[in-house]
Design an enzyme around this catalytic site. Structure first.
Site, PDB file in Angstrom:
ATOM      1  N   GLY A   1      84.486 -22.891  11.305  1.00 12.63           N
ATOM      2  CA  GLY A   1      84.580 -21.841  10.682  1.00 12.63           C
ATOM      3  C   GLY A   1      83.550 -21.259  10.307  1.00 12.63           C
TER       4      GLY A   1
ATOM      5  N   TYR B   1      96.077 -27.544  -1.479  1.00 11.88           N
ATOM      6  CA  TYR B   1      94.606 -27.025  -0.687  1.00 11.88           C
ATOM      7  C   TYR B   1      93.421 -28.049  -1.465  1.00 11.88           C
ATOM      8  CZ  TYR B   1      89.770 -25.130   0.063  1.00 11.88           C
ATOM      9  OH  TYR B   1      88.887 -24.931  -0.382  1.00 11.88           O
TER      10      TYR B   1
END
Length: 321
Positions: A8, A136
């Site tokens: 990321g 999440y």
């Protein structure tokens, strides 16, 4: 020589890490910032190929499917499945490749919805998270479970950090998925620049929800500096909260005021109470962090928002939106 792989690495925090490392120029570390173009981390073979190619000794794991409140509310299953895949692939591949240390990034949204405040690192698993983003949250919680399991079975020092709400340059400003500050910056910029026929005093900026929820924010550069410290110095599998001090907590309406000030906006701010507020507060204690770094100075909110707005205006054409 340490070889640090950042998953990321092209996003909000990855870009901040890259900027700090460029300034520090550490002679004993090589850093590689991997983005989605380098590997699909939901795919095990692609993850293994990335690690085989870069041969990291250390990993900062930022890659995740992320989004703001409303995106989470409508896509909990996708957030759960994709993040479970990413996290398991990264941690297992890191172990198989012999990585000495992995620092994964969690979020304060993983904490129980019904809890006492301030929340701290011991409370992660004390109850279910807020229903708005449970997919999440549970995926991120399981990183902590996996870290302990790798330590128990193999002695791995795989750990995690829990930042509060992150913002800064290179954020995602797409109104469908953005978090609160980049979302406000996007909409305020539209209001200021696109309705030039309307006198500014007559313009109205809408704050989604009541404006009353309380939040702590951390500037992406501050978080980058702290994550580098964790990578180099923090030797525990137990998570550590990387958050501004409790006294720096602000309401969403105060955030809107700071964004308006950064744009020199002189119109009205109104709250749309038909929109959901999410959790009212998520106050986190950074006492553990302060026990290690008592003198660390966080960038104040107004300065950080001003810098973020300036970056967005100057980089409007390439900003993610």
């Amino acid at each position: 020589m340490k070889k640090v792989l950042v998953t990321g690495g092209t996003g909000l925090v990855g870009k901040a890490l890259e900027a700090v490392i460029k300034e520090q120029s550490p002679e004993d570390e090589q850093w590689f910032f991997a983005g989605s173009k380098d590997a699909d981390l939901t795919n095990l073979a692609a993850t293994q190929a990335l690690f085989a190619r870069e041969k990291p000794t250390h990993v900062i794991h930022l890659a995740a499917m992320v989004g703001g409140l409303f995106h989470n509310m409508n896509n909990n299953l996708d957030f759960l499945r994709n993040n479970l895949l990413i996290n398991d692939n990264v941690l297992q591949t890191a172990h198989e490749q012999g990585c000495v240390k992995v620092v994964s990034c969690l979020s304060t949204c993983i904490f129980p919805d019904k809890t006492s405040y301030p929340i701290d690192e011991t409370m992660v698993h004390n109850g279910p998270p807020h229903p708005s983003n449970y997919g999440y949250s549970y995926a991120k919680r399981l990183i902590d479970v996996q870290n302990h399991a790798y330590h128990d079975k193999y002695g791995r020092v795989y750990t995690s950090v829990i930042p509060c709400n992150i913002f800064g340059p290179h954020d995602n400003y797409n109104p469908e998925v953005s978090h609160v500050i980049p979302g406000m910056i996007y909409r305020m910029h539209q209001l200021v620049t696109e309705k030039t026929d309307v006198p500014e005093n007559d313009k109205v900026f809408t704050v989604f929800g009541s404006g009353m929820p309380l939040r702590q924010f951390v500037y992406s550069r501050d978080l980058a500096e702290l994550m580098i410290w964790v990578l180099r110095n923090y030797e525990s599998v137990e998570p550590i909260i990387l958050s501004a001090d409790e006294v720096q907590e602000v309401t969403i309406f105060e955030v809107a005021q700071a964004v308006a000030k950064a744009f020199n906006f002189n119109g009205r701010l109104v709250c749309d109470t038909s929109k959901s507020d999410g959790q009212y507060k998520k106050t986190a204690s950074n006492a553990k962090l302060r026990s290690f770094l008592p003198d660390y100075a966080f960038t104040d909110l107004e300065t950080a928002i001003n810098a973020s707005v300036k970056w967005y205006i100057e980089n409007y054409d390439q900003a993610r939106k």
